[in-house]
Scaffold this active site. Structure first.
Site, PDB file in Angstrom:
ATOM      1  NE  ARG A 165     -89.893  -2.154 -15.180  1.00 31.82           N
ATOM      2  CZ  ARG A 165     -90.283  -3.070 -16.058  1.00 31.82           C
ATOM      3  NH1 ARG A 165     -90.496  -2.712 -17.310  1.00 31.82           N
ATOM      4  NH2 ARG A 165     -90.464  -4.325 -15.708  1.00 31.82           N
ATOM      5  NE  ARG A 192     -88.383   2.673 -20.247  1.00 27.24           N
ATOM      6  CZ  ARG A 192     -89.416   2.068 -19.691  1.00 27.24           C
ATOM      7  NH1 ARG A 192     -89.330   0.800 -19.349  1.00 27.24           N
ATOM      8  NH2 ARG A 192     -90.524   2.742 -19.459  1.00 27.24           N
ATOM      9  CG  HIS A 245     -89.802  -2.832 -24.016  1.00 28.33           C
ATOM     10  ND1 HIS A 245     -90.636  -3.012 -22.930  1.00 28.33           N
ATOM     11  CD2 HIS A 245     -88.658  -2.298 -23.514  1.00 28.33           C
ATOM     12  CE1 HIS A 245     -90.024  -2.602 -21.826  1.00 28.33           C
ATOM     13  NE2 HIS A 245     -88.826  -2.160 -22.157  1.00 28.33           N
ATOM     14  CB  CYS A 277     -94.283  -7.761 -20.385  1.00 25.12           C
ATOM     15  SG  CYS A 277     -94.805  -6.888 -21.808  1.00 25.12           S
TER      16      CYS A 277
HETATM   17  C1  LIG Z   1     -92.559  -6.090 -24.354  1.00 27.41           C
HETATM   18  N1  LIG Z   1     -92.891  -5.205 -23.257  1.00 27.41           N
HETATM   19  C2  LIG Z   1     -93.859  -4.242 -23.585  1.00 27.41           C
HETATM   20  C3  LIG Z   1     -92.282  -5.359 -22.007  1.00 27.41           C
HETATM   21  N2  LIG Z   1     -91.437  -6.238 -21.906  1.00 27.41           N
HETATM   22  N3  LIG Z   1     -92.504  -4.596 -20.923  1.00 27.41           N
HETATM   23  C4  LIG Z   1     -93.536  -3.684 -20.652  1.00 27.41           C
HETATM   24  C5  LIG Z   1     -93.194  -2.779 -19.494  1.00 27.41           C
HETATM   25  C6  LIG Z   1     -94.247  -1.761 -19.201  1.00 27.41           C
HETATM   26  C7  LIG Z   1     -93.892  -0.831 -18.085  1.00 27.41           C
HETATM   27  N4  LIG Z   1     -95.009  -0.014 -17.730  1.00 27.41           N
HETATM   28  C8  LIG Z   1     -92.722   0.057 -18.450  1.00 27.41           C
HETATM   29  O1  LIG Z   1     -92.938   1.142 -18.961  1.00 27.41           O
HETATM   30  O2  LIG Z   1     -91.589  -0.317 -18.199  1.00 27.41           O
END
Ligand SMILES: CN(C)C(=N)NCCC[C@H](N)C(=O)O
Length: 266
Positions: free
Chosen positions: A94, A139, A169, A254
């Site tokens: 990402r 993350r 998250h 998101c």
């Molecule tokens: C609050 N949330 C859940 C977010 N801000 N982002 C979701 C990212 C999902 C992506 N498939 C990943 O795994 O990065």
């Protein structure tokens, strides 16, 4: 003669069109399910329409079709007052998403601070006034929290690190109502005692709200009982179906970054 009104600077939101490769995005805490890419496109448009229909002017970040998760634009930037913090996403896949988001925010005149030392995803940041909760999870690491704190404190932010082990998250687990109450789905909240006021929600998708202003809260169609509960608290749920993004571990927060302050220094 009609004229174009200047967009309200307190109601602008960044959005980013989904990649045709959305189905190849990351999933961590749930099983992978097939994605209907046409339905995802229609649902994204429905989400954008819900923003614009509630008085928000949307600004599209240039698409990043090579980045399957780029639609989740919230993870690439955190706004604090009139400053944009460009994150250093915790997943290598990402990291290329941030350049386009930074360019969009620079073009809008925001001063940009770019994180480099540690990792942090915007989805791990929950702001309630000047209090900024940051999830220390898969993350976002300690170095990322330290770097973020060093950027935010001089701007007036009080960064509080909270444990995050049960969800992708922090904002997968908790978000906040306009009155400051933190709402969350208890099975994925590590420790509700971190928050002064906590209200449990009966569905995972019910833990996610986007404050649209005037008591209106954007919520996912997957959480009807939570929407009833929110309505019972005197708010108006604005419901959108985002099933294809939920399959990719996304939620309503998101898919946008709200720009509620004018660029600082302007
Ligand atoms: C609050 N949330 C859940 C977010 N801000 N982002 C979701 C990212 C999902 C992506 N498939 C990943 O795994 O990065």
């Amino acid at each position: 003669m009609p004229f174009d009104a200047a967009p309200d600077m307190s109601r602008r939101a960044l959005i980013r069109r989904p990649s045709p490769r959305l189905a190849q995005g990351l999933v961590t805490h749930i099983d992978r399910s097939p994605i209907d890419i046409d339905l995802a496109g229609a649902q994204w448009q429905g989400y954008v329409d819900a923003l614009t229909g509630n008085g928000w002017h949307t600004i599209e970040v240039d698409p990043a079709f090579d980045c399957p998760d780029s639609v989740f634009v919230e993870d690439a930037a955190v706004m604090f007052g009139g400053t944009a913090v460009i994150t250093n996403p915790g997943a290598d896949e990402r990291k290329p998403e941030t350049a386009g988001t930074a360019a969009a925010l620079r073009d809008l005149g925001y001063p940009v601070r770019t994180m480099t030392a540690g990792s942090l995803d915007g989805g791990d940041v929950l702001k309630i006034g000047s209090t900024v909760y940051v999830g220390r999870g898969g993350r976002t690491d300690a170095a990322g929290i330290a770097e973020f704190r060093a950027i935010l404190e001089p701007l007036g932010g009080n960064v509080i690190a909270v444990p995050l082990t049960k969800a992708l998250h922090l904002k997968s687990a908790v978000t906040a109502l306009p009155d400051g109450t933190v709402i969350g789905y208890p099975p994925v909240v590590d420790d509700p005692s971190f928050y002064p006021h906590f209200r449990p929600m009966p569905e995972e998708g019910g833990a996610h709200v986007v404050d649209l202003g005037q008591g209106r809260l954007l919520m996912a169609a997957s959480a009807p009982r939570s929407a009833d509960l929110i309505a019972d608290l005197g708010y108006t749920p604005v419901v959108v179906d985002i099933s294809e993004f939920e399959k990719m571990e996304g939620c309503v927060t998101c898919l946008s970054v709200r720009l509620r302050s004018a660029p600082s220094g302007s």
